[in-house]
Design an enzyme around this catalytic site. Structure first.
Site, PDB file in Angstrom:
ATOM      1  N   GLU A 115     -30.353  -6.289 -18.269  1.00 47.75           N
ATOM      2  CA  GLU A 115     -30.079  -4.918 -18.717  1.00 47.75           C
ATOM      3  C   GLU A 115     -31.413  -4.319 -19.147  1.00 47.75           C
ATOM      4  OE1 GLU A 115     -26.988  -2.386 -21.515  1.00 47.75           O
ATOM      5  OE2 GLU A 115     -27.537  -4.403 -22.123  1.00 47.75           O
ATOM      6  N   GLY A 125     -25.563  -2.711 -29.115  1.00 51.31           N
ATOM      7  CA  GLY A 125     -24.616  -3.730 -28.700  1.00 51.31           C
ATOM      8  C   GLY A 125     -23.433  -3.766 -29.638  1.00 51.31           C
ATOM      9  N   ASN A 157     -20.874   5.001 -22.447  1.00 51.06           N
ATOM     10  CA  ASN A 157     -21.997   4.787 -23.356  1.00 51.06           C
ATOM     11  C   ASN A 157     -23.317   4.798 -22.588  1.00 51.06           C
ATOM     12  OD1 ASN A 157     -20.771   3.974 -26.161  1.00 51.06           O
ATOM     13  ND2 ASN A 157     -19.530   2.959 -24.607  1.00 51.06           N
ATOM     14  N   ASP A 180     -20.667  -6.878 -24.707  1.00 49.85           N
ATOM     15  CA  ASP A 180     -22.018  -6.379 -24.996  1.00 49.85           C
ATOM     16  C   ASP A 180     -22.471  -6.940 -26.348  1.00 49.85           C
ATOM     17  OD1 ASP A 180     -24.412  -5.052 -24.619  1.00 49.85           O
ATOM     18  OD2 ASP A 180     -23.657  -3.098 -25.254  1.00 49.85           O
TER      19      ASP A 180
END
Length: 381
Positions: free
Chosen positions: A123, A304, A213, A268
């Site tokens: 990511e 997160g 998001n 996440d």
């Protein structure tokens, strides 16, 4: 090898539907269709038995990070999530220096080779500074296909997914490169338009990283990436169902438009998952966790989550009112399919790994089995 078991009397969720007073036969590490004569019977009347959870986007837990730390730290994080029903986990790395990420990929690849994790998700760093979230802006870069290839190679065949802002220079070529190498290209941390997102999907992108998001909001004149990702049948959308990242109405919107077959629940999660409030590092960024919500110390962006998938499951049924079968699809079957592991995990069919979760009538976790061994034994209460 553990003795064979017949898990009897529970409501068992299968791909074909829920079976009342069902049974699951475990023979060694696999689910079987017939029970050996010496099989132990485990009475699970009043409970649910569902497939083990599969998390394709997870940064750590139990105080340990998947981006940094030792192999033992990673295993600690993996075990923390197993205690909460996640029997298959992909280790996600946040934005960092490219050489560091390449080295980290090599370290994580060893754990993937051993079967401790199901692969690696990058990511960043190829994401938009406009939608950086909890990523260090100084380390962000455009998605150069040569650099993307460097990370793929460093993972030694265990790269599973990469999140990209595909509107950036090199984005579409990077999507094509990932697709050619069997790596999921995910659209996320993006400032793309509706039209640019469609181009990314046509180039091979198949996942929306934590939909809603770190992307432009849906607008009636500028529908943006959310609309493109929801409406395209080729795309699976990740959702973080912790009550913080998404309003329940947004979750319902995603399920309504994408359908249960195109949703993947993720955590996440960062280090604090299953551990507690306090200060942590997410890559190079300092995070404060208060009341279970993780935010950057500087700027206050959500960093997160502290979610575990057992909590996501219970919330989906008891708060969001989703059918149990739809939740099982989103938390097990769909992510297993995305990873190319549906022949091994994600369902309770004979021949699959004996990975399963036992829930009580209120959908609280009381048992976890991985490959035929109890991680959490429901008989020990």
């Amino acid at each position: 090898m553990a003795p064979s078991k017949v898990l009897a009397g529970a409501r068992v969720v299968l791909p074909t539907g829920t079976v009342d007073d069902g049974r699951v036969i475990v023979d060694g590490t696999r689910i079987a269709d017939t029970a050996p004569p010496d099989a132990e019977t485990v009475d699970l009347a009043g409970h649910w038995v569902v497939p083990g959870f599969v998390d394709i986007h997870n940064h750590g837990g139990g105080g340990a990070s998947f981006t940094g730390g030792t192999a033992e730290d990673v295993l600690k994080g993996v075990h923390t999530h197993r205690l909460h029903g996640t029997t298959t986990v992909v280790a996600s790395a946040v934005t960092g220096d490219l050489d560091f990420l390449a080295r980290r990929a090599g370290e994580l690849a060893e754990l993937a080779q051993q079967g401790d994790i199901a692969g690696i998700h990058f990511e960043g760093p190829f994401i938009s500074p406009c939608r950086k979230g909890a990523h260090d802006e100084e380390l962000l870069r455009d998605p150069d296909p040569a650099e993307v290839r460097k990370l793929i190679d460093a993972a030694h065949g265990h790269a599973r997914m990469m999140t990209l802002a595909t509107e950036l220079p090199g984005g579409l070529d990077s999507v094509r490169l990932l697709t050619e190498h069997g790596v999921i290209a995910a659209v996320g941390h993006t400032d793309a338009t509706y039209e640019q997102t469609l181009q990314a999907i046509d180039a091979g992108a198949t996942v929306a990283t934590h939909l809603f998001n770190a992307m432009p909001p849906l607008g009636h004149r500028s529908p943006g990436p959310i609309t493109a990702l929801l409406e395209d049948e080729r795309v699976t959308v990740e959702l973080i169902n912790d009550g913080t990242h998404l309003h329940p109405a947004a979750l319902q919107l995603a399920f309504h438009h994408a359908g249960a077959s195109r949703v993947a629940f993720i955590t996440d999660a960062m280090d604090a998952a299953g551990f507690g409030d306090g200060r942590y590092m997410l890559g190079p960024m300092e995070v404060e966790v208060a009341d279970g919500v993780a935010r950057l110390v500087e700027g206050g962006s959500i960093a997160g989550s502290t979610l575990t998938l057992d909590r996501a499951f219970k919330r989906a049924v008891t708060v969001d009112g989703l059918p149990v079968e739809d939740v099982v699809a989103a938390i097990s079957a769909n992510p297993a399919r995305l990873l190319g592991l549906a022949d091994r995990v994600g369902s309770l069919e004979p021949g699959r790994d004996a990975d399963l979760v036992v829930l009580d009538a209120g959908f609280d976790l009381v048992g976890v089995m991985r490959r035929g061994e109890w991680v959490v034994d429901p008989q020990l209460g």
